[in-house]
Design a protein around this motif. Structure first.
Motif, PDB file in Angstrom:
ATOM      1  N   ASN A  93      29.449   5.586 -19.031  1.00 54.41           N
ATOM      2  CA  ASN A  93      29.939   5.786 -17.593  1.00 54.41           C
ATOM      3  C   ASN A  93      30.633   6.872 -17.052  1.00 54.41           C
ATOM      4  OD1 ASN A  93      30.570   4.562 -15.197  1.00 54.41           O
ATOM      5  ND2 ASN A  93      32.718   3.976 -15.810  1.00 54.41           N
ATOM      6  N   PHE A  94      29.650   8.090 -17.138  1.00 51.34           N
ATOM      7  CA  PHE A  94      29.872   9.191 -16.558  1.00 51.34           C
ATOM      8  C   PHE A  94      28.700  10.015 -16.068  1.00 51.34           C
ATOM      9  CE2 PHE A  94      28.148  10.558 -20.573  1.00 51.34           C
ATOM     10  CZ  PHE A  94      28.038  12.111 -20.525  1.00 51.34           C
ATOM     11  N   LEU A  95      28.702  10.960 -15.312  1.00 44.06           N
ATOM     12  CA  LEU A  95      27.785  12.165 -15.130  1.00 44.06           C
ATOM     13  C   LEU A  95      27.916  13.466 -15.573  1.00 44.06           C
ATOM     14  CD1 LEU A  95      27.197  10.944 -11.378  1.00 44.06           C
ATOM     15  CD2 LEU A  95      25.471  10.347 -13.569  1.00 44.06           C
ATOM     16  N   MET A  96      27.076  14.026 -16.296  1.00 42.97           N
ATOM     17  CA  MET A  96      27.359  15.275 -17.004  1.00 42.97           C
ATOM     18  C   MET A  96      27.662  16.338 -15.930  1.00 42.97           C
ATOM     19  SD  MET A  96      27.910  17.058 -19.894  1.00 42.97           S
ATOM     20  CE  MET A  96      27.391  16.077 -21.421  1.00 42.97           C
ATOM     21  N   LYS A  97      26.689  16.298 -14.924  1.00 39.30           N
ATOM     22  CA  LYS A  97      27.059  17.275 -14.085  1.00 39.30           C
ATOM     23  C   LYS A  97      28.360  17.474 -13.236  1.00 39.30           C
ATOM     24  CE  LYS A  97      24.754  19.239  -9.801  1.00 39.30           C
ATOM     25  NZ  LYS A  97      23.578  19.091  -8.970  1.00 39.30           N
ATOM     26  N   GLU A  98      28.899  16.224 -13.104  1.00 36.85           N
ATOM     27  CA  GLU A  98      30.292  15.906 -12.415  1.00 36.85           C
ATOM     28  C   GLU A  98      31.362  16.451 -13.504  1.00 36.85           C
ATOM     29  OE1 GLU A  98      31.019  12.293 -10.648  1.00 36.85           O
ATOM     30  OE2 GLU A  98      28.952  12.573  -9.248  1.00 36.85           O
ATOM     31  N   THR A  99      31.073  16.190 -14.791  1.00 45.03           N
ATOM     32  CA  THR A  99      31.941  16.478 -16.010  1.00 45.03           C
ATOM     33  C   THR A  99      32.238  17.910 -16.002  1.00 45.03           C
ATOM     34  OG1 THR A  99      31.685  14.262 -17.172  1.00 45.03           O
ATOM     35  CG2 THR A  99      32.282  16.193 -18.267  1.00 45.03           C
ATOM     36  N   LEU A 100      31.006  18.555 -16.172  1.00 44.14           N
ATOM     37  CA  LEU A 100      31.129  20.147 -16.425  1.00 44.14           C
ATOM     38  C   LEU A 100      31.759  20.492 -15.174  1.00 44.14           C
ATOM     39  CD1 LEU A 100      27.490  20.801 -17.566  1.00 44.14           C
ATOM     40  CD2 LEU A 100      29.568  20.260 -18.965  1.00 44.14           C
ATOM     41  N   LYS A 101      31.715  20.197 -13.774  1.00 40.93           N
ATOM     42  CA  LYS A 101      32.252  20.942 -12.565  1.00 40.93           C
ATOM     43  C   LYS A 101      33.788  20.416 -12.671  1.00 40.93           C
ATOM     44  CE  LYS A 101      32.607  22.634  -8.650  1.00 40.93           C
ATOM     45  NZ  LYS A 101      33.871  22.541  -8.356  1.00 40.93           N
ATOM     46  N   SER A 102      34.206  19.182 -13.157  1.00 39.21           N
ATOM     47  CA  SER A 102      35.672  18.887 -13.132  1.00 39.21           C
ATOM     48  C   SER A 102      36.384  19.399 -14.382  1.00 39.21           C
ATOM     49  CB  SER A 102      35.782  17.478 -13.604  1.00 39.21           C
ATOM     50  OG  SER A 102      35.397  16.511 -12.191  1.00 39.21           O
ATOM     51  N   GLY A 103      35.547  19.698 -15.229  1.00 43.87           N
ATOM     52  CA  GLY A 103      36.253  20.579 -16.440  1.00 43.87           C
ATOM     53  C   GLY A 103      36.635  21.928 -16.072  1.00 43.87           C
ATOM     54  N   ILE A 104      35.555  22.660 -15.448  1.00 45.47           N
ATOM     55  CA  ILE A 104      35.872  23.942 -14.909  1.00 45.47           C
ATOM     56  C   ILE A 104      37.060  23.913 -13.979  1.00 45.47           C
ATOM     57  CG2 ILE A 104      35.036  25.716 -13.390  1.00 45.47           C
ATOM     58  CD1 ILE A 104      32.061  25.157 -14.356  1.00 45.47           C
ATOM     59  N   ASP A 105      37.208  23.089 -13.214  1.00 47.05           N
ATOM     60  CA  ASP A 105      38.318  22.819 -12.093  1.00 47.05           C
ATOM     61  C   ASP A 105      39.699  22.830 -12.778  1.00 47.05           C
ATOM     62  OD1 ASP A 105      36.471  23.086 -10.105  1.00 47.05           O
ATOM     63  OD2 ASP A 105      36.382  21.045  -9.711  1.00 47.05           O
ATOM     64  N   VAL A 106      39.862  21.775 -13.655  1.00 48.92           N
ATOM     65  CA  VAL A 106      41.116  21.667 -14.406  1.00 48.92           C
ATOM     66  C   VAL A 106      41.483  22.610 -15.380  1.00 48.92           C
ATOM     67  CG1 VAL A 106      40.981  19.014 -14.116  1.00 48.92           C
ATOM     68  CG2 VAL A 106      40.084  19.985 -16.336  1.00 48.92           C
ATOM     69  N   ARG A 107      40.599  23.503 -15.877  1.00 51.69           N
ATOM     70  CA  ARG A 107      40.913  24.528 -16.413  1.00 51.69           C
ATOM     71  C   ARG A 107      41.473  25.527 -15.805  1.00 51.69           C
ATOM     72  NH1 ARG A 107      36.257  22.863 -19.489  1.00 51.69           N
ATOM     73  NH2 ARG A 107      34.997  24.260 -18.499  1.00 51.69           N
ATOM     74  N   LYS A 108      41.123  25.784 -14.349  1.00 52.84           N
ATOM     75  CA  LYS A 108      41.565  26.922 -13.663  1.00 52.84           C
ATOM     76  C   LYS A 108      42.678  26.296 -13.145  1.00 52.84           C
ATOM     77  CE  LYS A 108      37.246  28.937 -12.000  1.00 52.84           C
ATOM     78  NZ  LYS A 108      36.215  29.023 -10.705  1.00 52.84           N
ATOM     79  N   GLN A 109      42.938  25.169 -12.735  1.00 52.02           N
ATOM     80  CA  GLN A 109      44.371  24.596 -12.072  1.00 52.02           C
ATOM     81  C   GLN A 109      45.429  24.698 -13.096  1.00 52.02           C
ATOM     82  OE1 GLN A 109      42.956  20.845 -10.655  1.00 52.02           O
ATOM     83  NE2 GLN A 109      41.580  21.718  -9.276  1.00 52.02           N
ATOM     84  N   ARG A 110      45.297  23.958 -14.508  1.00 51.18           N
ATOM     85  CA  ARG A 110      46.409  23.966 -15.120  1.00 51.18           C
ATOM     86  C   ARG A 110      46.173  24.085 -16.505  1.00 51.18           C
ATOM     87  NH1 ARG A 110      44.724  18.797 -13.348  1.00 51.18           N
ATOM     88  NH2 ARG A 110      44.162  17.284 -14.818  1.00 51.18           N
TER      89      ARG A 110
END
Length: 300
Positions: free
Chosen positions: A141-158
């Motif tokens: 129940n996930f989309l890899m494209k969205e996961t990769l983008k979310s991972g980049i965001d959270v690494r930058k944010q916190r």
């Protein structure tokens, strides 16, 4: 969107990418906002292969591009490139993959290694991202494209999905439809979190309860439900979820059921009153000893 996983047209050979095609792939890639230091320009490339049996052929290809092959979960967080599919074996949510999703957006098809070995250098990853794994995406129940983008965001944010958070695994979680203790610890640390080995009042007196996540088995055992320290912390604002919740958060790189306070550097807001923590001296987080035991949990 163009399926970046498949390369069938010889004219589109990634080893001879035109400037125009590089720009097009970069614009379509979910990783376009994260600097790629390990592409064809060179760099210290550290490759891990997960969910696929590593062969001598794979080792030779890794050597051909002057890269290092990572073969154990305890080193997975240092990998710059994770190969998790080959078009034959469906992607699996292994501990290694969960660790790598927390650290890099280079989650790749085996074609990346094959094509890179042919030209004896690590190619740009954009054309080989492991997108379109429909079976696995439906299963987990996930989309890899969205996961990769979310991972980049959270690494930058916190600094990672679990940045600023402390995680405690209730007794009995490890090995119960979950990885062994040492791999659970590796996942938490890769995600930027701190693992608590105890949630006694004394052990947590300097920790904001609203930043503690207590993980139980799925379903929780009777003992886990009745754990007094867990009940105490939940009453103070801590969160309690199952291991399935955690694994879903990792593979999506999103936290569910938790409110983030953007005005606090991405840290968690306090949903309920918390202890003041007065008189606490800052201590370095205790590390949970790594278990020497290894149990099967989608090993790879």
């Amino acid at each position: 969107d163009v399926d970046l996983q498949v390369q069938r047209d010889p004219a589109e050979d990634p080893s001879i990418l035109t400037v125009q095609r590089k720009r097009r792939l970069r614009s379509q890639s979910p990783c376009k906002d994260e600097e790629d230091e390990n592409n064809e320009l060179g760099g210290d490339i550290r490759v891990i292969i997960t969910g696929i049996t590593v062969t001598e052929k794979h080792r030779k290809m890794v050597k051909a591009i002057n890269a290092t092959l990572i073969e154990t979960a305890d080193k997975a967080a240092t990998a710059t490139h994770a190969i998790a599919g080959d078009g034959k074996v469906a992607l699996r949510r292994t501990p290694k993959l969960m660790i790598c999703l927390c650290k890099t957006a280079n989650i790749l098809d085996m074609k990346w290694l094959t094509q890179s070995a042919k030209v004896k250098r690590g190619l740009n990853c954009d054309a080989f991202l492991l997108l379109g794994e429909k079976e696995a995406e439906k299963t987990y129940n996930f989309l890899m494209k969205e996961t990769l983008k979310s991972g980049i965001d959270v690494r930058k944010q916190r600094g990672g999905l679990l940045g600023g958070l402390s995680v405690y695994f209730s007794k009995g979680v490890a090995g119960n439809k979950a990885p062994p203790e040492n791999e659970l610890s590796l996942i938490v640390h890769a995600a930027g979190g701190t693992q608590l080995k105890s949630i006694s009042a004394r052990s947590t007196k300097c920790v904001n309860p609203s930043k503690i996540i207590i993980i139980t088995s799925d379903p929780p055992t009777s003992a886990q439900k009745l754990e007094k320290n867990a009940q105490r912390l939940v009453s103070l604002g801590s969160f309690q979820f199952t291991s399935s919740w955690l694994f879903h958060c990792i593979i999506t790189q999103r936290l569910f059921g938790i409110t983030l306070n953007d005005g606090d550097g991405g840290n968690l807001a306090s949903p309920r009153p918390t202890s003041s923590g007065r008189g606490c001296k800052r201590k370095s987080a205790a590390k949970t000893p790594l278990s020497s035991r290894r149990k099967k949990h989608e090993l790879g």
